[in-house]
Design an enzyme around this catalytic site. Structure first.
Site, PDB file in Angstrom:
ATOM      1  N   GLY A 148       0.782  -1.231   0.000  1.00  0.00           N
ATOM      2  CA  GLY A 148       0.000   0.000   0.000  1.00  0.00           C
ATOM      3  C   GLY A 148       0.811   1.276   0.000  1.00  0.00           C
ATOM      4  O   GLY A 148       0.254   2.354   0.212  1.00  0.00           O
TER       5      GLY A 148
ATOM      6  N   GLU B 213       4.621  -6.215   1.144  1.00  0.00           N
ATOM      7  CA  GLU B 213       4.065  -6.587  -0.161  1.00  0.00           C
ATOM      8  C   GLU B 213       3.791  -5.364  -1.045  1.00  0.00           C
ATOM      9  O   GLU B 213       2.638  -5.072  -1.351  1.00  0.00           O
ATOM     10  CB  GLU B 213       2.752  -7.335   0.051  1.00  0.00           C
ATOM     11  CG  GLU B 213       2.886  -8.547   0.941  1.00  0.00           C
ATOM     12  CD  GLU B 213       1.552  -9.192   1.294  1.00  0.00           C
ATOM     13  OE1 GLU B 213       1.524 -10.409   1.461  1.00  0.00           O
ATOM     14  OE2 GLU B 213       0.530  -8.457   1.390  1.00  0.00           O
TER      15      GLU B 213
ATOM     16  N   GLY C 220       3.122  -3.286  -4.272  1.00  0.00           N
ATOM     17  CA  GLY C 220       2.671  -3.556  -5.642  1.00  0.00           C
ATOM     18  C   GLY C 220       2.901  -2.318  -6.482  1.00  0.00           C
ATOM     19  O   GLY C 220       3.883  -2.207  -7.216  1.00  0.00           O
ATOM     20  N   ARG C 221       1.996  -1.317  -6.304  1.00  0.00           N
ATOM     21  CA  ARG C 221       2.065  -0.125  -7.166  1.00  0.00           C
ATOM     22  C   ARG C 221       3.386   0.620  -7.026  1.00  0.00           C
ATOM     23  O   ARG C 221       3.816   1.268  -7.982  1.00  0.00           O
ATOM     24  CB  ARG C 221       0.890   0.804  -6.883  1.00  0.00           C
ATOM     25  CG  ARG C 221       1.076   1.747  -5.710  1.00  0.00           C
ATOM     26  CD  ARG C 221      -0.185   2.534  -5.406  1.00  0.00           C
ATOM     27  NE  ARG C 221      -1.245   1.612  -5.042  1.00  0.00           N
ATOM     28  CZ  ARG C 221      -2.516   1.757  -5.391  1.00  0.00           C
ATOM     29  NH1 ARG C 221      -2.904   2.796  -6.094  1.00  0.00           N
ATOM     30  NH2 ARG C 221      -3.412   0.872  -5.018  1.00  0.00           N
TER      31      ARG C 221
ATOM     32  N   ARG D 148      -9.434   3.259 -12.960  1.00  0.00           N
ATOM     33  CA  ARG D 148      -9.250   3.817 -11.612  1.00  0.00           C
ATOM     34  C   ARG D 148      -9.904   5.186 -11.431  1.00  0.00           C
ATOM     35  O   ARG D 148     -10.402   5.498 -10.354  1.00  0.00           O
ATOM     36  CB  ARG D 148      -7.768   3.869 -11.243  1.00  0.00           C
ATOM     37  CG  ARG D 148      -7.171   2.472 -11.053  1.00  0.00           C
ATOM     38  CD  ARG D 148      -5.748   2.509 -10.492  1.00  0.00           C
ATOM     39  NE  ARG D 148      -5.719   3.015  -9.132  1.00  0.00           N
ATOM     40  CZ  ARG D 148      -5.369   4.238  -8.777  1.00  0.00           C
ATOM     41  NH1 ARG D 148      -4.983   5.115  -9.684  1.00  0.00           N
ATOM     42  NH2 ARG D 148      -5.391   4.596  -7.512  1.00  0.00           N
TER      43      ARG D 148
ATOM     44  N   TYR E 214     -12.434   4.874  -8.489  1.00  0.00           N
ATOM     45  CA  TYR E 214     -11.996   5.421  -7.196  1.00  0.00           C
ATOM     46  C   TYR E 214     -11.899   6.935  -7.190  1.00  0.00           C
ATOM     47  O   TYR E 214     -11.318   7.495  -6.266  1.00  0.00           O
ATOM     48  CB  TYR E 214     -10.584   4.931  -6.857  1.00  0.00           C
ATOM     49  CG  TYR E 214     -10.313   3.458  -6.862  1.00  0.00           C
ATOM     50  CD1 TYR E 214     -11.108   2.575  -6.132  1.00  0.00           C
ATOM     51  CD2 TYR E 214      -9.208   2.949  -7.541  1.00  0.00           C
ATOM     52  CE1 TYR E 214     -10.802   1.229  -6.110  1.00  0.00           C
ATOM     53  CE2 TYR E 214      -8.902   1.603  -7.522  1.00  0.00           C
ATOM     54  CZ  TYR E 214      -9.711   0.740  -6.800  1.00  0.00           C
ATOM     55  OH  TYR E 214      -9.398  -0.581  -6.773  1.00  0.00           O
TER      56      TYR E 214
ATOM     57  N   CYS F 160     -18.883   4.517 -24.318  1.00  0.00           N
ATOM     58  CA  CYS F 160     -20.237   5.076 -24.267  1.00  0.00           C
ATOM     59  C   CYS F 160     -20.677   5.241 -22.826  1.00  0.00           C
ATOM     60  O   CYS F 160     -21.519   4.484 -22.325  1.00  0.00           O
ATOM     61  CB  CYS F 160     -21.199   4.175 -25.020  1.00  0.00           C
ATOM     62  SG  CYS F 160     -20.797   4.151 -26.750  1.00  0.00           S
ATOM     63  N   GLU F 161     -20.071   6.210 -22.138  1.00  0.00           N
ATOM     64  CA  GLU F 161     -20.292   6.374 -20.708  1.00  0.00           C
ATOM     65  C   GLU F 161     -19.749   7.749 -20.324  1.00  0.00           C
ATOM     66  O   GLU F 161     -18.584   8.045 -20.610  1.00  0.00           O
ATOM     67  CB  GLU F 161     -19.502   5.247 -20.005  1.00  0.00           C
ATOM     68  CG  GLU F 161     -19.348   5.363 -18.529  1.00  0.00           C
ATOM     69  CD  GLU F 161     -20.436   4.632 -17.767  1.00  0.00           C
ATOM     70  OE1 GLU F 161     -20.972   3.642 -18.280  1.00  0.00           O
ATOM     71  OE2 GLU F 161     -20.731   5.078 -16.657  1.00  0.00           O
TER      72      GLU F 161
ATOM     73  N   TYR G 291      -2.522  -1.473 -11.723  1.00  0.00           N
ATOM     74  CA  TYR G 291      -3.995  -1.464 -11.694  1.00  0.00           C
ATOM     75  C   TYR G 291      -4.597  -0.817 -12.939  1.00  0.00           C
ATOM     76  O   TYR G 291      -5.701  -0.270 -12.891  1.00  0.00           O
ATOM     77  CB  TYR G 291      -4.510  -0.802 -10.404  1.00  0.00           C
ATOM     78  CG  TYR G 291      -3.927  -1.447  -9.170  1.00  0.00           C
ATOM     79  CD1 TYR G 291      -4.352  -2.714  -8.766  1.00  0.00           C
ATOM     80  CD2 TYR G 291      -2.905  -0.833  -8.447  1.00  0.00           C
ATOM     81  CE1 TYR G 291      -3.783  -3.342  -7.666  1.00  0.00           C
ATOM     82  CE2 TYR G 291      -2.337  -1.451  -7.349  1.00  0.00           C
ATOM     83  CZ  TYR G 291      -2.776  -2.710  -6.964  1.00  0.00           C
ATOM     84  OH  TYR G 291      -2.203  -3.316  -5.883  1.00  0.00           O
TER      85      TYR G 291
END
Ligand SMILES: *Cc1c(COP(=O)(O)O)cnc(C)c1O
Length: 466
Positions: free
Chosen positions: A277, A319, A321-322, A363, A367, A394-395, A424
């Protein structure tokens, strides 16, 4: 290509409607180094280059959209964690981004890998990494996934529910294979981040609560299960965290549980995992720590707490990740349309639509994540305009970069690069609107190599068996 923007009024508009964290850039062409991989730069013509290759050449060779990884940078970030946390185990969180090449790179730099599905485990297996240095996560692993993990010989399975403890015990006995397990706990610490990615407050699906007493029960259940080897406690408090205080409180609570378990069972568990994190810079507002600063802070917290509890410091792991995969890659898009959308009060917003969108980076929509962007194929002398980079889906929520200053003359045909797109993005990509997923390419010393090829419409049609 010509434009009808009135640069002066755009400029005045832009500064008044920009979010407070977004400063008007002195030079809209310049890169902010902490958002980019170490080998990214702009050349004399304002063209973005990575490890000696220009994005104009990349776009010609691999097309757009594409994810572009700076291999040396990703390896250096992995190595920096291994060096700063010497003596600890570093597990790269595969869910941030995994392919066989990246699995090999991080393993060559001395890291283990965390997976959370059979699919991720299969990639680690195909990469040929040491499976004893792979951890298997997940709050609802299927029997098939647990069987896959056990027979593959993963080094640890992080259990997340009483159902799973029973299921894994039965399976280990059936297979006559001992399972090394850690117990995922929740510490009641709410990471200072977006609600959907904060995973250690109590009202959510992960782990066993320390405060509620279930963590202690789960430890006892694993300790007494004949085919499980309980090795330690696991805590992950959330993602995109910048301040060590969350880790401090979580670590203190976790170590107290560890000490209580030692007292009640007579066993000091050999390991402890503090999760990942660690935050990265997506925009100029983010100021992440270095692995060295994190290591110093975490070691200080652990040493002080173990001394005060009178326990041996367990073998620790983290751990990230990003923090490894995120900053080492950017997403490269081509602009298709530019629109000056009129807003209330006579103002307007510059909408820059590119050939990707929420299918290759969810993302922002998911988020409310913030990103940055730059026009990557040329220098511009136009004034900065507050722009919104949107996709082709289309959003209405199909936004990639909510607010960024781009040169007011940004035009169809320009390339846009979005930094910090290595984590991600591809790993959460979808085929929304039947859009094929972009390739992942690596640039190393001026050479480009495809790690994951571009999906094709034929790939998608092949799944539709009628
Ligand atoms: C997602 C996750 C990580 C990695 O999070 P990052 O923000 O990418 O560092 C680590 N451990 C666990 C258990 C996770 O779920």
């Amino acid at each position: 290509m010509t434009h009808t923007h009135v640069a002066g009024s755009i400029h005045a508009d832009a500064t008044s409607r920009a979010p407070s964290w977004l400063a008007l850039p002195e030079d809209v062409n310049a890169l902010l180094p902490r958002l980019w991989s170490a080998n990214a730069a702009k050349d004399a013509d304002g063209v973005l280059t990575v490890a000696g290759m220009s994005v104009t050449e990349l776009a010609d060779r691999v097309g757009t959209p594409a994810y572009v990884v700076d291999e040396a940078d990703l390896r250096a970030r992995a190595r920096a964690f291994a060096e700063a946390f010497a003596g600890w185990e570093i597990y790269y969180a595969a869910k941030s981004f995994l392919c066989t090449a990246v699995a090999r790179w991080v393993s060559e730099e001395g890291l283990g890998i965390d997976v959370c599905s059979s699919g991720e485990l299969a990639v680690a297996q195909r990469a040929g990494v040491d499976l004893r240095r792979v951890g298997l996560h997940g709050n609802n692993k299927s029997v098939a996934e647990l069987r896959h993990g056990l027979t593959a010989g993963v080094g640890r399975i992080i259990v997340d529910s009483f159902d799973e403890i029973a299921r894994l015990s039965a399976l280990a006995e059936e297979l006559q294979l001992r399972a090394r397990v850690m117990v995922r706990v929740t510490t009641g610490v709410e990471a200072h981040t977006h609600e959907y990615i904060a995973t250690a407050h109590e009202d959510q699906k992960f782990g066993f609560s320390i405060a509620g007493g279930q963590a202690a029960e789960a430890l006892a259940a694993c300790h007494h299960a004949s085919w499980l080897d309980l090795v330690g406690i696991h805590s992950h408090i959330g993602s995109q965290i910048f301040e060590p205080d969350g880790f401090e409180v979580a670590t203190r609570r976790t170590l107290r549980l560890h000490a209580d378990f030692a007292q009640s069972s007579g066993v000091e568990l050999p390991e402890l995992d503090l999760g990942g994190g660690f935050g990265i810079a997506y925009t100029s507002a983010d100021t992440p720590s270095t692995p060295q600063a994190l290591a110093t802070a975490l070691r200080g917290i652990i040493d002080a707490e173990c001394a005060s509890l009178g326990i041996t410091v367990p073998h620790l792991s983290i751990e990230p990740g990003r923090a490894i995969s995120g900053p080492s890659a950017f997403a490269l898009y081509r602009v298709g349309t530019v629109k000056q959308v009129l807003l209330d009060g006579g103002t307007s917003r510059l909408y820059v639509a590119v050939d990707g969108g929420m299918s290759d980076n969810i993302r922002t929509a998911l988020y409310a994540a913030e990103y940055s962007a730059t026009v990557a194929n040329r220098r511009s002398d136009a004034p900065p305009a507050l722009a919104r980079v949107v996709g082709m889906h289309c959003e209405g929520g199909d936004i990639l970069v909510r607010d960024e200053f781009l040169p007011a003359d940004v035009a169809p045909g320009d390339l846009i690069a979005v930094p910090a797109s290595g984590a991600y993005s591809r790993s959460m990509a979808s085929n929304y609107n039947h859009v094929p997923r972009p390739p992942v390419v690596a640039v190393t010393s001026g050479e480009v190599r495809t790690l994951i090829r571009r999906e094709t419409i034929e790939d998608l049609l092949a799944l539709d068996v009628g």
